[in-house]
Scaffold this motif. Structure first.
Motif, PDB file in Angstrom:
ATOM      1  N   TRP A   1       7.526  -4.223   4.857  1.00  0.00           N
ATOM      2  CA  TRP A   1       7.825  -4.746   3.498  1.00  0.00           C
ATOM      3  C   TRP A   1       9.052  -4.586   3.240  1.00  0.00           C
ATOM      4  O   TRP A   1       9.582  -3.535   3.402  1.00  0.00           O
ATOM      5  N   ASN A   2       9.603  -5.490   2.361  1.00  0.00           N
ATOM      6  CA  ASN A   2      11.300  -5.536   1.999  1.00  0.00           C
ATOM      7  C   ASN A   2      11.333  -5.932   0.713  1.00  0.00           C
ATOM      8  O   ASN A   2      10.429  -6.711   0.251  1.00  0.00           O
ATOM      9  N   THR A   3      12.369  -5.200  -0.033  1.00  0.00           N
ATOM     10  CA  THR A   3      12.702  -5.733  -1.453  1.00  0.00           C
ATOM     11  C   THR A   3      12.988  -7.118  -1.593  1.00  0.00           C
ATOM     12  O   THR A   3      13.232  -7.512  -2.428  1.00  0.00           O
ATOM     13  N   ALA A   4      13.601  -7.691  -0.351  1.00  0.00           N
ATOM     14  CA  ALA A   4      14.093  -8.967  -0.542  1.00  0.00           C
ATOM     15  C   ALA A   4      13.088  -9.893   0.617  1.00  0.00           C
ATOM     16  O   ALA A   4      12.852  -9.616   1.624  1.00  0.00           O
ATOM     17  N   SER A   5      12.811 -11.436   0.061  1.00  0.00           N
ATOM     18  CA  SER A   5      11.989 -12.245   0.712  1.00  0.00           C
ATOM     19  C   SER A   5      12.555 -12.503   2.327  1.00  0.00           C
ATOM     20  O   SER A   5      11.801 -12.959   3.073  1.00  0.00           O
ATOM     21  N   ASP A   6      14.002 -12.394   2.190  1.00  0.00           N
ATOM     22  CA  ASP A   6      14.529 -12.828   3.489  1.00  0.00           C
ATOM     23  C   ASP A   6      14.861 -11.342   4.566  1.00  0.00           C
ATOM     24  O   ASP A   6      15.447 -11.551   5.502  1.00  0.00           O
ATOM     25  N   GLY A   7      14.271 -10.240   3.979  1.00  0.00           N
ATOM     26  CA  GLY A   7      14.405  -9.138   4.749  1.00  0.00           C
ATOM     27  C   GLY A   7      15.630  -8.463   4.483  1.00  0.00           C
ATOM     28  O   GLY A   7      15.892  -7.387   5.452  1.00  0.00           O
ATOM     29  N   SER A   8      16.703  -9.048   3.882  1.00  0.00           N
ATOM     30  CA  SER A   8      18.021  -8.623   3.700  1.00  0.00           C
ATOM     31  C   SER A   8      18.116  -7.118   2.551  1.00  0.00           C
ATOM     32  O   SER A   8      19.222  -6.442   2.528  1.00  0.00           O
ATOM     33  N   GLY A   9      16.807  -6.942   2.155  1.00  0.00           N
ATOM     34  CA  GLY A   9      16.867  -5.781   1.027  1.00  0.00           C
ATOM     35  C   GLY A   9      16.634  -4.417   1.819  1.00  0.00           C
ATOM     36  O   GLY A   9      16.874  -4.129   2.755  1.00  0.00           O
ATOM     37  N   ASP A  10      15.821  -3.408   0.908  1.00  0.00           N
ATOM     38  CA  ASP A  10      15.640  -2.173   1.437  1.00  0.00           C
ATOM     39  C   ASP A  10      14.258  -2.291   2.023  1.00  0.00           C
ATOM     40  O   ASP A  10      13.116  -2.988   1.442  1.00  0.00           O
ATOM     41  N   THR A  11      13.865  -1.473   2.991  1.00  0.00           N
ATOM     42  CA  THR A  11      12.561  -1.518   3.656  1.00  0.00           C
ATOM     43  C   THR A  11      11.626  -0.635   2.461  1.00  0.00           C
ATOM     44  O   THR A  11      11.896   0.573   2.278  1.00  0.00           O
ATOM     45  N   PHE A  12      10.355  -0.843   2.471  1.00  0.00           N
ATOM     46  CA  PHE A  12       9.597  -0.218   1.820  1.00  0.00           C
ATOM     47  C   PHE A  12       8.457   0.293   2.607  1.00  0.00           C
ATOM     48  O   PHE A  12       7.643  -0.512   3.267  1.00  0.00           O
ATOM     49  N   THR A  13       8.175   1.724   2.563  1.00  0.00           N
ATOM     50  CA  THR A  13       7.206   2.151   3.331  1.00  0.00           C
ATOM     51  C   THR A  13       6.132   3.025   2.368  1.00  0.00           C
ATOM     52  O   THR A  13       6.277   2.983   1.245  1.00  0.00           O
ATOM     53  N   ASN A  14       5.130   3.407   3.312  1.00  0.00           N
ATOM     54  CA  ASN A  14       4.300   4.358   2.511  1.00  0.00           C
ATOM     55  C   ASN A  14       4.533   5.726   2.040  1.00  0.00           C
ATOM     56  O   ASN A  14       4.031   6.460   1.483  1.00  0.00           O
ATOM     57  N   SER A  15       5.990   5.910   2.168  1.00  0.00           N
ATOM     58  CA  SER A  15       6.696   7.218   1.741  1.00  0.00           C
ATOM     59  C   SER A  15       7.725   6.649   0.734  1.00  0.00           C
ATOM     60  O   SER A  15       8.379   7.656   0.138  1.00  0.00           O
ATOM     61  N   THR A  16       7.773   5.575   0.154  1.00  0.00           N
ATOM     62  CA  THR A  16       8.877   5.178  -0.754  1.00  0.00           C
ATOM     63  C   THR A  16       8.495   5.847  -2.105  1.00  0.00           C
ATOM     64  O   THR A  16       7.448   4.996  -2.446  1.00  0.00           O
ATOM     65  N   PRO A  17       9.161   6.294  -2.829  1.00  0.00           N
ATOM     66  CA  PRO A  17       8.701   6.847  -4.170  1.00  0.00           C
ATOM     67  C   PRO A  17       8.960   5.397  -5.207  1.00  0.00           C
ATOM     68  O   PRO A  17       9.919   4.722  -5.026  1.00  0.00           O
ATOM     69  N   VAL A  18       8.081   5.418  -6.059  1.00  0.00           N
ATOM     70  CA  VAL A  18       7.791   4.212  -6.943  1.00  0.00           C
ATOM     71  C   VAL A  18       8.352   4.896  -8.065  1.00  0.00           C
ATOM     72  O   VAL A  18       7.590   5.707  -8.854  1.00  0.00           O
ATOM     73  N   ILE A  19       9.470   4.030  -8.900  1.00  0.00           N
ATOM     74  CA  ILE A  19      10.193   4.701  -9.871  1.00  0.00           C
ATOM     75  C   ILE A  19      10.315   3.279 -10.973  1.00  0.00           C
ATOM     76  O   ILE A  19      10.952   3.727 -12.094  1.00  0.00           O
TER      77      ILE A  19
ATOM     78  N   GLU B  48       4.503   7.266 -11.574  1.00  0.00           N
ATOM     79  CA  GLU B  48       5.990   7.685 -11.332  1.00  0.00           C
ATOM     80  C   GLU B  48       6.237   8.526 -10.434  1.00  0.00           C
ATOM     81  O   GLU B  48       5.746   9.560 -10.479  1.00  0.00           O
ATOM     82  N   GLY B  49       7.043   8.300  -9.294  1.00  0.00           N
ATOM     83  CA  GLY B  49       7.454   9.143  -8.131  1.00  0.00           C
ATOM     84  C   GLY B  49       6.525   8.971  -6.951  1.00  0.00           C
ATOM     85  O   GLY B  49       7.064   9.794  -6.096  1.00  0.00           O
ATOM     86  N   GLU B  50       5.389   8.670  -7.098  1.00  0.00           N
ATOM     87  CA  GLU B  50       4.293   8.602  -5.951  1.00  0.00           C
ATOM     88  C   GLU B  50       4.713   7.253  -5.337  1.00  0.00           C
ATOM     89  O   GLU B  50       5.456   6.488  -5.414  1.00  0.00           O
ATOM     90  N   SER B  51       4.041   7.277  -3.989  1.00  0.00           N
ATOM     91  CA  SER B  51       4.222   6.275  -3.046  1.00  0.00           C
ATOM     92  C   SER B  51       2.820   5.418  -2.855  1.00  0.00           C
ATOM     93  O   SER B  51       1.858   5.986  -3.302  1.00  0.00           O
ATOM     94  N   VAL B  52       2.993   4.394  -2.196  1.00  0.00           N
ATOM     95  CA  VAL B  52       1.689   3.820  -2.149  1.00  0.00           C
ATOM     96  C   VAL B  52       1.332   3.987  -0.459  1.00  0.00           C
ATOM     97  O   VAL B  52       2.031   3.715   0.295  1.00  0.00           O
ATOM     98  N   ASP B  53       0.064   4.712  -0.585  1.00  0.00           N
ATOM     99  CA  ASP B  53      -0.425   4.995   0.807  1.00  0.00           C
ATOM    100  C   ASP B  53      -1.874   4.808   0.914  1.00  0.00           C
ATOM    101  O   ASP B  53      -2.363   5.679   0.181  1.00  0.00           O
ATOM    102  N   PRO B  54      -2.659   3.915   1.511  1.00  0.00           N
ATOM    103  CA  PRO B  54      -1.828   3.172   2.637  1.00  0.00           C
ATOM    104  C   PRO B  54      -1.284   1.784   2.021  1.00  0.00           C
ATOM    105  O   PRO B  54      -1.802   1.433   0.811  1.00  0.00           O
ATOM    106  N   LEU B  55      -0.441   1.146   2.772  1.00  0.00           N
ATOM    107  CA  LEU B  55       0.114   0.035   2.344  1.00  0.00           C
ATOM    108  C   LEU B  55      -0.889  -1.184   2.701  1.00  0.00           C
ATOM    109  O   LEU B  55      -1.748  -1.025   3.495  1.00  0.00           O
ATOM    110  N   PRO B  56      -0.890  -2.254   1.922  1.00  0.00           N
ATOM    111  CA  PRO B  56      -1.834  -3.207   2.041  1.00  0.00           C
ATOM    112  C   PRO B  56      -1.637  -4.020   3.503  1.00  0.00           C
ATOM    113  O   PRO B  56      -0.532  -4.019   3.874  1.00  0.00           O
ATOM    114  N   THR B  57      -2.548  -4.644   3.876  1.00  0.00           N
ATOM    115  CA  THR B  57      -2.560  -5.450   5.217  1.00  0.00           C
ATOM    116  C   THR B  57      -2.495  -6.875   5.076  1.00  0.00           C
ATOM    117  O   THR B  57      -3.219  -7.296   4.292  1.00  0.00           O
ATOM    118  N   VAL B  58      -1.491  -7.705   5.833  1.00  0.00           N
ATOM    119  CA  VAL B  58      -1.386  -8.878   5.683  1.00  0.00           C
ATOM    120  C   VAL B  58      -1.395  -9.668   7.053  1.00  0.00           C
ATOM    121  O   VAL B  58      -1.028  -9.038   8.112  1.00  0.00           O
TER     122      VAL B  58
END
Length: 600
Positions: free
Chosen positions: A241-259, A221-231
């Motif tokens: 990486w985005n929280t919505a499949s059409d790219g309209s959500g929030d950007t998810f980076t290697n510093s985004t905390p996971v809660i 909890e509170g940590e980030s994913v680093d490195p991010l997967p490669t596709v």
């Protein structure tokens, strides 16, 4: 290694250990194969460098031969990379600059290496020193070769929310560091698991049309994913990486905390492609054009090779004189480009063979005579130009062997010789084709009439198969072939063939009736009947009956020149000669009876 200033002599390529004296030792090489030293002052125009030899290593051969067969250890800094000696220099060095020398050597008997394989369970990594192993999440270098005796230090590093549980395989214990000596093949496993009581969440990475399609990562909890997967995705560039499949959500980076548990999606955009034109020029004409994507090649869309009479197509080139770069179907295109057809003048190689058309082995495709011409089946000379009848000939033989007839399956070699003979002796200009055509038959007929005493008359007087000796046959058969061979080789002993057994005999009554009718008309014009009759006896007869030697037996078909005559169910007129014979026999019988009566 050792270095020394200009003027220092070579102590010898293969002395063991440091040379000492003016030579300064540095090194040894580190895990990356590097040995570094700094020189604070210069003296002279060069710095000499050499390797410090050790026991059990391959010696320097010093081979300078061409080609260099005795490959060995080598040390070079300048230009003697192929001399295989342990002594080279850096020319005109400058303080503060960096220079490189390269040396290679190996233990005698070669270098033995062993394979090290690593794997993980859970979320964590294994790394190595010397470098080579980097295995775990998003790290796939899990196998490496190391020289025998190398010490390899392995380190286990757990991911977020994970703990290291211990080693397996050739490493053991729970220390995150394991040291292995490579005295054989090795295999290790590092196990990781969640820390008890720690709140963790799962981040699901959805490829959204890319590969891999889905990847789960567990983090605290509170940590980030680093490195991010490669596709990856064909024809598309990865954006984020985005929280919505059409790219309209929030950007998810290697510093985004996971809660919380979360799914994020790969966002793609079509690959931006630049296209270029390849122009193919042949001479001054545009031969073809092709449109190619940046960084791609023409491949299977390459135009067909052009053709040019008298020339061979060499290939395409970036310069019209062929001095540029070669362009092929595999050449990578990075801009508009024009390429040119390069040609080489074609020289037709000679075809060797017999070029004399009258030779038995004449080769119509030969362009250069190789002296192999044969003029008889046994290889003797029988021409080629022919000889005058009666002229001495040192060596000759049969010229024509085979039967020749218009429309038959004739031997082309025989026909070529016949055509050459007729051109020589009849003044004709027949092409030497080997085909017995009407033109050749016409000239042969003229030859038969010219030499009718030797060619046509025997068929009238001896064979009795034809009537008119002025009527040619157009066939090459017994008498025609005999006379041609005697003209070409007068020394041959070829007797007149026996023609008496040839059938059917000709019925010449109609012919003689027509001839005699002409004689009566001539007599009425003041010409002696006797003279006409004598002339008819001398000059009228039948034509040569031609056909293969095997013709004329009773069970074979007889070739008859002139109009076709049906022999079955046909009434034949009795020849005058037979009537005369019958009259003579009757008179003789009467005389015999008279004489017998007188005796009585």
């Amino acid at each position: 290694f050792e270095w020394a200033y200009a003027g220092t002599a070579n102590p010898g390529d293969n002395i063991i250990g440091p040379a000492g004296g003016a030579w300064t030792t540095f090194g040894p090489t580190d895990s990356n194969g590097l040995a570094i030293t700094s020189i604070s002052s210069l003296s002279g125009d060069r710095i000499w460098v050499r390797e410090v030899m050790q026991e059990g290593y391959i010696a320097f051969s010093g081979d300078t031969s061409t080609p260099r067969d005795n490959v060995s250890a080598e040390m070079y800094c300048h230009e003697d990379v192929l001399n295989y000696d342990n002594y080279d220099y850096i020319i005109n060095p400058v303080l503060g600059e960096t220079y490189y020398c390269v040396a290679f050597n190996a233990p005698e008997g070669g270098i033995t290496t062993y394979n090290l394989t690593a794997s993980t369970t859970g979320f964590g990594w294994i790394t190595s020193d010397p470098a080579g192993i980097n295995c775990g999440y998003e790290a796939f270098d899990c196998e490496e070769e190391y020289e025998e005796g190398t010490e390899v230090t392995l380190t286990a590093t757990p991911g977020g929310g994970q703990k290291f549980d211990g080693w397996g395989g050739d490493c053991s214990g729970t220390s995150t560091v394991c040291v292995l000596t490579m005295d054989g093949a090795k295999s290790v496993t590092a196990a990781f698991s969640l820390i008890p009581g720690v709140i963790t969440y799962t981040v699901t990475f959805d490829g959204n049309g890319g590969t891999p399609t889905s990847t789960d990562v567990v983090v605290m909890e509170g940590e980030s994913v680093d490195p991010l997967p490669t596709v990856t995705r064909d024809g598309y560039d990865f954006v984020e990486w985005n929280t919505a499949s059409d790219g309209s959500g929030d950007t998810f980076t290697n510093s985004t905390p996971v809660i919380a548990d979360i799914t994020v999606y790969a966002i793609w955009q079509p690959t931006s492609v630049t296209y270029y034109t390849v122009t193919f020029i042949d001479g001054t004409t545009t031969y073809a054009t092709r449109t190619v994507a940046d960084g791609q090649s023409v491949g299977g869309a390459m135009p067909a090779n052009p053709t040019k009479t008298g020339y061979t197509f060499v290939g395409w080139n970036t310069q019209s004189d062929g001095q540029g770069s070669v362009f092929t179907s595999g050449t990578v295109v990075t801009g508009d480009i024009t390429v040119y057809a390069v040609w080489q003048e074609y020289v037709t190689p000679p075809v060797y063979g017999c070029t004399d058309p009258v030779a038995y082995n004449y080769n119509p495709d030969a362009t250069a005579d190789d002296g192999s011409c044969v003029y008889t089946r046994s290889g003797g000379y029988a021409g080629p130009a022919g000889v005058v009848l009666g002229e001495e000939v040192e060596e000759c033989g049969i010229y024509l062997y085979e039967y020749i007839q218009y429309g038959a399956d004739n031997n082309p070699y025989e026909v070529r010789k016949l055509q050459a003979f007729l051109n020589l002796h009849m003044g004709s200009s027949l092409p030497i084709t080997g085909i017995y055509d009407l033109a050749t038959m016409d000239v042969l007929s003229q030859f038969q009439v010219r030499y009718k005493d030797e060619v046509l008359r025997p068929w009238v007087e001896d064979a009795g198969t034809h009537c008119d000796e002025n009527e040619p046959t157009g066939y090459v058969y017994k008498t025609t072939k005999r006379w041609i061979n005697l003209i070409m080789c007068p020394t041959l002993d070829i007797p007149m063939p026996d023609l008496s057994d040839y059938f059917p005999k000709a019925d010449c009554s109609a012919y003689w009736q027509a001839v005699l009718g002409e004689e009566v008309t001539a007599a009425e014009d003041g010409v002696s009947d006797g003279a006409v009759a004598d002339n008819a006896t001398e000059e009228n007869g039948t034509a040569e009956a031609e056909g293969p030697d095997e013709l004329a037996p009773e069970d074979e078909e007889i070739i008859q020149l002139g109009d076709e005559v049906e022999t079955e169910n046909r009434e034949r007129e009795i020849p005058i000669s037979w009537l005369i014979l019958v009259v003579i026999l009757v008179v003789a019988a009467l005389i015999w009876f008279v004489l017998k009566g007188m005796k009585r």
